[in-house]
Design a protein around this motif. Structure first.
Motif, short mmCIF file in Angstrom:
data_model
loop_
_atom_site.label_atom_id
_atom_site.label_comp_id
_atom_site.label_asym_id
_atom_site.label_seq_id
_atom_site.Cartn_x
_atom_site.Cartn_y
_atom_site.Cartn_z
N VAL A 1 27.89 -14.43 -5.84
CA VAL A 1 27.26 -13.80 -4.68
C VAL A 1 26.20 -12.82 -5.17
N VAL A 2 25.04 -12.83 -4.50
CA VAL A 2 23.99 -11.84 -4.74
C VAL A 2 24.12 -10.78 -3.66
N TYR A 3 24.23 -9.52 -4.08
CA TYR A 3 24.32 -8.39 -3.18
C TYR A 3 23.03 -7.57 -3.29
N SER A 4 22.61 -6.96 -2.20
CA SER A 4 21.45 -6.07 -2.25
C SER A 4 21.79 -4.87 -3.13
N TYR A 5 20.79 -4.11 -3.49
CA TYR A 5 21.03 -2.91 -4.30
C TYR A 5 21.80 -1.87 -3.50
N ARG A 6 21.94 -2.07 -2.21
CA ARG A 6 22.74 -1.19 -1.36
C ARG A 6 24.10 -1.81 -1.05
N ASN A 7 24.47 -2.83 -1.82
CA ASN A 7 25.78 -3.48 -1.76
C ASN A 7 26.03 -4.27 -0.48
N LYS A 8 24.97 -4.87 0.07
CA LYS A 8 25.13 -5.74 1.23
C LYS A 8 24.95 -7.19 0.78
N ASP B 1 21.07 -8.21 -12.89
CA ASP B 1 20.03 -7.76 -11.98
C ASP B 1 19.07 -8.93 -11.81
N CYS B 2 19.05 -9.55 -10.62
CA CYS B 2 18.23 -10.75 -10.42
C CYS B 2 16.93 -10.47 -9.66
N GLY B 3 16.54 -9.21 -9.57
CA GLY B 3 15.25 -8.88 -8.99
C GLY B 3 15.29 -8.45 -7.55
N ASP B 4 16.07 -9.13 -6.72
CA ASP B 4 16.19 -8.72 -5.33
C ASP B 4 17.58 -8.17 -5.04
N GLY B 5 18.40 -8.06 -6.07
CA GLY B 5 19.74 -7.53 -5.90
C GLY B 5 20.56 -7.73 -7.16
N LEU B 6 21.86 -7.52 -7.05
CA LEU B 6 22.78 -7.65 -8.17
C LEU B 6 23.65 -8.88 -7.96
#
Length: 182
Positions: free
Chosen positions: A141-148, A129-134
């Motif tokens: 790749v960093v994905y939003s918490y809504r998997n985008k 968990d990097c603060g603005d996503g996973l």
């Protein structure tokens, strides 16, 4: 007037000579939204940027640049905490409480608070968990918490996330595990 741009951004507001001018709302293709005054297609006058993570930046703008006193404006995190560049005491060396603990008090002994949000967000096994996503370290790749998709992490960001962020672990392991702990 409503406008849509090739880049995916949208504008709803006043115009002059087919330019964004006056009061309006500009929505970037990533969902970030500016509400305020425009002049010749740029932020100009008072306006607020609303970020998709719930934070906002309010400022006075001149030709597209924030010109308010101090750091140019006021950034407010999604939990209501306002950033203060010169008088910042949140989560510093002397006080490591989360903002929600500052506002609501610390939980009783034995009920550790792992994140500012309760309950703590579930993290897929091996991800961070990097603060603005996973963050998935396998494909970087960093994905939003809504998997985008948000972004590809470069080498520096990858190393920082692995060294500092909360990692998804297997059941039975401690919920909070620093990557560098033995």
């Amino acid at each position: 007037n409503k406008m849509e741009f090739v880049c995916g951004s949208k504008y709803d507001g006043e115009t002059k000579n087919k330019r964004l001018e006056g009061s309006g709302e500009y929505i970037f293709s990533n969902g970030t939204k500016y509400v305020g005054e425009m002049k010749d297609g740029m932020f100009h006058g008072h306006g607020t940027l609303y970020f998709t993570n719930g934070g906002k930046f309010e400022a006075d703008w001149e030709n597209g640049r924030a010109v308010s006193q101090g750091s140019g404006g006021i950034y407010t995190f999604n939990d209501g905490l306002e950033y203060a560049e010169n008088d910042w005491h949140y989560c510093d060396g002397t006080d490591r409480r989360f903002y929600s603990e500052v506002c609501n008090g610390i939980k009783p002994a034995g009920r550790s608070q792992l994140t500012d949000k309760e309950p703590a967000r579930d993290i897929p096994l091996g991800w961070y968990d990097c603060g603005d996503g996973l963050y998935n370290p396998q494909n970087r790749v960093v994905y939003s918490y809504r998997n985008k998709f948000l972004r590809n992490a470069d080498v520096d960001e990858h190393e920082w996330i692995v060294a500092h962020c909360r990692k998804g672990v297997q059941d039975g392991d401690p919920l909070y595990k620093w990557p560098r702990d033995p």
